[in-house]
Design a protein around this motif. Sequence first.
Motif, PDB file in Angstrom:
ATOM      1  N   LEU A 198      92.122  53.708  59.487  1.00 25.09           N
ATOM      2  CA  LEU A 198      90.899  54.274  59.968  1.00 25.09           C
ATOM      3  C   LEU A 198      89.968  53.238  59.620  1.00 25.09           C
ATOM      4  CD1 LEU A 198      91.346  57.709  58.205  1.00 25.09           C
ATOM      5  CD2 LEU A 198      91.639  57.050  60.669  1.00 25.09           C
ATOM      6  N   LEU A 199      89.737  52.644  58.661  1.00 24.75           N
ATOM      7  CA  LEU A 199      88.675  51.597  58.170  1.00 24.75           C
ATOM      8  C   LEU A 199      88.699  50.410  59.355  1.00 24.75           C
ATOM      9  CD1 LEU A 199      89.072  51.600  54.362  1.00 24.75           C
ATOM     10  CD2 LEU A 199      87.263  52.877  55.772  1.00 24.75           C
ATOM     11  N   GLN A 200      89.977  49.967  59.619  1.00 24.03           N
ATOM     12  CA  GLN A 200      90.047  48.765  60.426  1.00 24.03           C
ATOM     13  C   GLN A 200      89.318  47.758  59.790  1.00 24.03           C
ATOM     14  OE1 GLN A 200      91.557  48.687  64.067  1.00 24.03           O
ATOM     15  NE2 GLN A 200      92.546  50.512  63.158  1.00 24.03           N
ATOM     16  N   PRO A 201      89.460  47.309  58.684  1.00 22.39           N
ATOM     17  CA  PRO A 201      88.747  45.935  58.114  1.00 22.39           C
ATOM     18  C   PRO A 201      89.301  44.883  58.785  1.00 22.39           C
ATOM     19  CG  PRO A 201      90.495  46.874  56.772  1.00 22.39           C
ATOM     20  CD  PRO A 201      90.662  47.849  57.754  1.00 22.39           C
ATOM     21  N   GLN A 202      88.357  43.885  58.600  1.00 20.54           N
ATOM     22  CA  GLN A 202      88.748  42.351  58.874  1.00 20.54           C
ATOM     23  C   GLN A 202      89.492  41.718  57.844  1.00 20.54           C
ATOM     24  OE1 GLN A 202      84.598  41.878  60.817  1.00 20.54           O
ATOM     25  NE2 GLN A 202      85.923  40.357  62.179  1.00 20.54           N
ATOM     26  N   TRP A 203      89.176  41.998  56.597  1.00 19.44           N
ATOM     27  CA  TRP A 203      89.808  41.640  55.399  1.00 19.44           C
ATOM     28  C   TRP A 203      90.186  42.720  54.450  1.00 19.44           C
ATOM     29  CZ3 TRP A 203      89.956  36.231  54.761  1.00 19.44           C
ATOM     30  CH2 TRP A 203      89.210  35.510  55.557  1.00 19.44           C
ATOM     31  N   ALA A 204      91.541  42.581  54.273  1.00 18.78           N
ATOM     32  CA  ALA A 204      92.150  43.767  53.246  1.00 18.78           C
ATOM     33  C   ALA A 204      92.614  43.075  52.235  1.00 18.78           C
ATOM     34  CB  ALA A 204      93.301  44.381  54.188  1.00 18.78           C
ATOM     35  N   LEU A 205      92.046  43.535  50.934  1.00 16.89           N
ATOM     36  CA  LEU A 205      92.662  42.898  49.630  1.00 16.89           C
ATOM     37  C   LEU A 205      93.267  43.974  49.030  1.00 16.89           C
ATOM     38  CD1 LEU A 205      89.983  41.178  50.496  1.00 16.89           C
ATOM     39  CD2 LEU A 205      90.037  40.792  48.000  1.00 16.89           C
ATOM     40  N   LEU A 206      94.594  43.689  48.710  1.00 17.11           N
ATOM     41  CA  LEU A 206      95.639  44.618  48.312  1.00 17.11           C
ATOM     42  C   LEU A 206      96.322  44.208  46.931  1.00 17.11           C
ATOM     43  CD1 LEU A 206      97.604  45.531  51.761  1.00 17.11           C
ATOM     44  CD2 LEU A 206      95.271  46.321  51.029  1.00 17.11           C
ATOM     45  N   ASP A 207      96.159  45.311  45.960  1.00 17.45           N
ATOM     46  CA  ASP A 207      96.783  45.056  44.558  1.00 17.45           C
ATOM     47  C   ASP A 207      98.050  45.876  44.379  1.00 17.45           C
ATOM     48  OD1 ASP A 207      97.177  44.403  42.181  1.00 17.45           O
ATOM     49  OD2 ASP A 207      95.261  44.826  41.258  1.00 17.45           O
ATOM     50  N   GLU A 208      98.967  45.282  44.725  1.00 13.73           N
ATOM     51  CA  GLU A 208     100.304  45.822  44.291  1.00 13.73           C
ATOM     52  C   GLU A 208     100.771  47.230  45.102  1.00 13.73           C
ATOM     53  OE1 GLU A 208     102.779  45.077  42.744  1.00 13.73           O
ATOM     54  OE2 GLU A 208     102.139  43.470  41.160  1.00 13.73           O
ATOM     55  N   PRO A 209     100.204  46.872  46.489  1.00 12.32           N
ATOM     56  CA  PRO A 209     100.096  48.302  47.433  1.00 12.32           C
ATOM     57  C   PRO A 209     101.444  48.789  47.598  1.00 12.32           C
ATOM     58  CG  PRO A 209     100.279  46.041  48.654  1.00 12.32           C
ATOM     59  CD  PRO A 209     100.316  45.680  47.400  1.00 12.32           C
ATOM     60  N   ALA A 210     102.903  48.093  47.498  1.00 13.65           N
ATOM     61  CA  ALA A 210     103.938  48.658  47.738  1.00 13.65           C
ATOM     62  C   ALA A 210     104.869  48.941  46.674  1.00 13.65           C
ATOM     63  CB  ALA A 210     104.519  48.096  48.949  1.00 13.65           C
ATOM     64  N   SER A 211     104.449  48.661  45.410  1.00 15.63           N
ATOM     65  CA  SER A 211     105.245  48.554  44.149  1.00 15.63           C
ATOM     66  C   SER A 211     106.388  49.844  44.062  1.00 15.63           C
ATOM     67  CB  SER A 211     104.447  48.364  43.009  1.00 15.63           C
ATOM     68  OG  SER A 211     103.575  49.594  42.883  1.00 15.63           O
TER      69      SER A 211
END
Length: 591
Positions: free
Chosen positions: A516-529
Amino acid sequence: MSQIFAQFWRLMKLCLAGPGGKWSIALFAIIVALDLGGVYATILIVGWTGAFYGALEAMDGAEAVRQVGIFGMIVAGNSARHLIGQLMRKRLEMLWRGRLTSGALDIWLSNKAYWHMANATFAHWGDTSKGPKGYAVDNPDQRIADDCRIFITSLLGEVLDMISRIVGLFSYIALLWSLTNFPLSLAPIGINIEIPNYMIWAAFVYVALASLLTHALGYPLKGLVVEQQRREANFRFALARLRSSFDEVAMSNGERAERGVFDTRFDAIVSNWKKLVNRELILGCFTYPFNHSVLRIPLFVALPGYLAGHVAFGGLMQLSTAFSSVVTSLSWFIFSYRDLAELVAASSRLDNFLEAAKAAGATGSGIVHDTTTGPVLSLRGVRVTTPETRPLLDVPAMDIHQGEAIWLRGASGLGKTTLMKALAGLWPHGAGTISSPDASMAFLPQRPYFPIGTVRDALAYPRAAGDYSVEALDMALEKVGLGHIAGIEFGRSDTRTGHGLSGGEQQRLALARLLLLQPQWALLDEPASALDQAAEAELFAMLRRELPETAFIIVAHRQPQGLGEVRTIDLGSAAISAPSILPQRPDTVPA
């Protein structure tokens, strides 16, 4: 005392801020005028008392009946005045409470002050020797919800009461002065002195002594009230914490440990409560007899004038009523001491909290953040430290280009998450420069946050679900494998994050926000742990298809799968080099 008035003024400025502030002052003036109508009614009652008892003394039945009718009209008019004033006062109370609450929320949320106060960044505010004078900043929910309410309710009540008492005092003194035009002779006790208008002086001396004694007995109440509020809030917080973590406690069989926490905090409530009750008992040993004798003492004081023949029986009752009005007005401090202690305690807690929040929001950063127009996120000479300046990690130079997939690798405890917070502009401790592109960025923390509401509300966060079509929301859920929960209405108001979803479902829902946000930069911290590698690869492959130009910067314990070529940056290296103009494609950038 000056500090208390300064606190009141700072809080009142928030109440009067914004549109409608002048109107609320006008409303307050009307309420004051209505309250002063009560003074006029009291003066009428004093005059009526002399006429009524004079009629009884003269055995004039017709006049006595007429005075009963007059009494009824005075009571009816005064009751109407009181009820209208109370209604307007309640409206003003909620108006000012709303303004104060809104102002407190603005200060608390501004510049992420709430984050700085909750983290080690602002831990020193728990020590009053390092923060502003006052009490430790704790339980912001109580400050905003309870202390705002207590302050406005108590302030309006006490200020209106004080104004009416002061204005009434001058009226009652003038009336009493005109009625006590005879002296008190001390000749019967062998002293050849006469005291003119002695009832006036008797009222002031009597109340002055009583006020001094009240303050001496009740002075410790403020500190005890503040401490009681703090301990009550701590107990509520412990209960709410269990409510938000019941799965973890139940699976750990932690009921006994939690009960120990509850018992300890409740015992603290009881301990301070005993001190508070004992102090109230000590104060009550004086104030209770005073409150119940204040209406009889005037009769005893006026008795010498009656026995000397200066006044008739009706005049005696009139004098008694007038003297009671003067003493009651002068005794406002005595009658209101317990409520004043609570008001001062609430204002101190609230003002200290707001001042701390302002300071937290103005917290400087050793890491410089600037914005660039290019498609590169650059770090130069970045050193991340703890609040105590203990080094965590150094990044001498690092460039990340738009469209890349980056895996930030490092041992546990190295400071990977702290670096992500620094990239997000949160972590102020350290040095160096972070240059971020002037482009849309999205940050997903380790523990996804979901607001109270529906699945669609949680998906759209931090925006409102109404900003998107239902079709777009449901399509995003479908793409991350959560289409089956799209229509669920949680309807829960507790603090449990995730609304009962499994860890994997929570992470899927958080990743769906990127669609939804369609960001140009995505910073993900342990997104699939909480996902297995196959599910992770499927989700990331979908995100890469949907967001082909997005740069993914990921902190994880294993290399992300499904994003195509991933550049690995080893944060544990002694030095971290940067790629040149184009992103390097080897799996690992050497130290």
